[in-house]
Design an enzyme around this catalytic site. Sequence first.
Site, PDB file in Angstrom:
ATOM      1  N   LYS A   1       0.836  -1.207   0.000  1.00 43.85           N
ATOM      2  CA  LYS A   1       0.000   0.000   0.000  1.00 43.85           C
ATOM      3  C   LYS A   1       0.868   1.254   0.000  1.00 43.85           C
ATOM      4  O   LYS A   1       2.084   1.174   0.155  1.00 43.85           O
ATOM      5  CB  LYS A   1      -0.902  -0.015   1.231  1.00 43.85           C
ATOM      6  CG  LYS A   1      -0.149   0.023   2.561  1.00 43.85           C
ATOM      7  CD  LYS A   1      -1.079  -0.241   3.722  1.00 43.85           C
ATOM      8  CE  LYS A   1      -0.348  -0.204   5.047  1.00 43.85           C
ATOM      9  NZ  LYS A   1      -1.208  -0.719   6.142  1.00 43.85           N
TER      10      LYS A   1
ATOM     11  N   ARG B   1     -11.071   0.846  13.547  1.00 43.77           N
ATOM     12  CA  ARG B   1     -11.040   1.648  12.319  1.00 43.77           C
ATOM     13  C   ARG B   1     -12.187   1.176  11.434  1.00 43.77           C
ATOM     14  O   ARG B   1     -13.167   1.869  11.256  1.00 43.77           O
ATOM     15  CB  ARG B   1      -9.692   1.441  11.600  1.00 43.77           C
ATOM     16  CG  ARG B   1      -8.729   2.545  11.815  1.00 43.77           C
ATOM     17  CD  ARG B   1      -7.419   2.475  11.036  1.00 43.77           C
ATOM     18  NE  ARG B   1      -7.002   1.228  10.426  1.00 43.77           N
ATOM     19  CZ  ARG B   1      -5.759   0.966  10.043  1.00 43.77           C
ATOM     20  NH1 ARG B   1      -4.817   1.880  10.203  1.00 43.77           N
ATOM     21  NH2 ARG B   1      -5.451  -0.179   9.493  1.00 43.77           N
TER      22      ARG B   1
ATOM     23  N   TYR C   1      15.568  30.524   5.986  1.00 43.40           N
ATOM     24  CA  TYR C   1      14.389  31.297   6.402  1.00 43.40           C
ATOM     25  C   TYR C   1      14.382  31.538   7.911  1.00 43.40           C
ATOM     26  O   TYR C   1      14.576  30.608   8.691  1.00 43.40           O
ATOM     27  CB  TYR C   1      13.104  30.564   6.032  1.00 43.40           C
ATOM     28  CG  TYR C   1      12.783  30.586   4.556  1.00 43.40           C
ATOM     29  CD1 TYR C   1      12.692  31.793   3.865  1.00 43.40           C
ATOM     30  CD2 TYR C   1      12.566  29.400   3.866  1.00 43.40           C
ATOM     31  CE1 TYR C   1      12.393  31.820   2.512  1.00 43.40           C
ATOM     32  CE2 TYR C   1      12.260  29.416   2.506  1.00 43.40           C
ATOM     33  CZ  TYR C   1      12.175  30.625   1.844  1.00 43.40           C
ATOM     34  OH  TYR C   1      11.873  30.625   0.506  1.00 43.40           O
TER      35      TYR C   1
HETATM   36  C1  LIG Z   1      -0.683  -1.901   6.599  1.00 44.57           C
HETATM   37  C2  LIG Z   1      -1.349  -3.159   6.873  1.00 44.57           C
HETATM   38  C3  LIG Z   1      -0.593  -4.334   6.999  1.00 44.57           C
HETATM   39  C4  LIG Z   1       0.916  -4.339   6.988  1.00 44.57           C
HETATM   40  O1  LIG Z   1       1.368  -3.787   8.189  1.00 44.57           O
HETATM   41  P1  LIG Z   1       2.936  -3.704   8.552  1.00 44.57           P
HETATM   42  O2  LIG Z   1       2.960  -3.378   9.984  1.00 44.57           O
HETATM   43  O3  LIG Z   1       3.491  -2.624   7.693  1.00 44.57           O
HETATM   44  O4  LIG Z   1       3.511  -5.021   8.233  1.00 44.57           O
HETATM   45  C5  LIG Z   1      -1.280  -5.528   7.183  1.00 44.57           C
HETATM   46  N1  LIG Z   1      -2.624  -5.557   7.241  1.00 44.57           N
HETATM   47  C6  LIG Z   1      -3.383  -4.440   7.129  1.00 44.57           C
HETATM   48  C7  LIG Z   1      -4.872  -4.545   7.210  1.00 44.57           C
HETATM   49  C8  LIG Z   1      -2.776  -3.202   6.947  1.00 44.57           C
HETATM   50  O5  LIG Z   1      -3.522  -2.104   6.845  1.00 44.57           O
END
Ligand SMILES: *Cc1c(COP(=O)(O)O)cnc(C)c1O
Length: 382
Positions: free
Chosen positions: A43, A141, A270
Amino acid sequence: MSHPPTLTAYGPTVAEVDLSAFQENVRTLKNIAKSGMFMAVIKTNAYGHGVVPVGEAAVQAGADRLGVTMVEEGAQLRSNGIGVPIQILSSIMTWQAADAVRYDLTASVSSPELANALSKEAMVQNKTISAHLKIDTGLHRFGIEPNRALEFCRSCYDLPGLEWEGIYTHFSSADEGEWETTEDQFALFMGTITRLKKHGYHFPIRHAGGSTIAIERNDMHLDMVRPGIALFGYPPEYRQDNMIALKPVMSLKSRILHVRELPPGTPVGYGGSYVTKGYEKVAVIPIGHGDGYHRALSNNGQMLVHGKRVEIIGEVSLDQTLLDVTHITNVADGDEVVLLGGQGSDVISAREIAAWMDSIVDEVLAGLKERVERIYTSLYSK
Ligand SMILES: *Cc1c(COP(=O)(O)O)cnc(C)c1O
């Protein structure tokens, strides 16, 4: 980001992505997985590494499936010829159901509204869409609450055009090593699966764990693990460093655009938040917070020049960052600067940058904007 065809060279600031290191990490994590199936979570533009090249490399190294969080990422992978199942590890808007069906993505379902929208679209397109039921065991979530899962299945399990391929949850406190909480969440998940099964609702692929579970708790691997950040070379927590050997995948490099000597008492950048103490050589590096090199690194971070550490001075601006290179002999315009990765015998890791920013590795890597050119090295090792 692809160059317009009229350009003849890359700019000085590039992110090098070592795909053979990435593939080694995939194999290392797959080897320790007790589950039959392995999902590479790529992702957020593959945590900043580029979703398409990384997706191709993952499949080639043996990932059975890919996980993303946006329909767009899934569509992009499909358009580039990736054929393995691609799951959207997030809820989506009901109006995105059409594209999820069109691109043969696997949906995560947390509501009757989305289940119905997906079913309707599948019927319209005369297709079947794979769906995984998301159970909320404590992250709060997305997900159906465990005590409402049966009610959900009664109303949605038999919707036409939906194939309930899996069921999953995502832990709230695994990285933090809060095992009691995580074990409670796991038990809640397993209990929910058992209850649904007793009523005839079956979900073949059960999964719960990301990187931390993949590394530390093979008793929770079930039918699939879903590591993300670890694939890119960083276990989520320091305590895991001696449990697994992973290789960082990204290096971030630039060059000195301009270096000059300033007299004592000269404000730099800055707001003049840094003032030279003596005669100092100040170098301008063409990267800034507009590239995802955070403003929190102002007067608070280091880079490597000639294999030596140099300090960031002044405010990081949109496109430029300043360095004190006074102690580097023969430093000149055009010299290589390493922001992340190795130079000489020293290495700056994303962990260090995260600590300077008071953040985590995920934000350092995934925060790097697409305007920074990605260069892929060691493309497709055997
Ligand atoms: C991001 C995510 C993962 C991977 O998590 P990591 O801690 O980066 O390995 C696995 N499952 C879900 C549902 C996620 O959102």
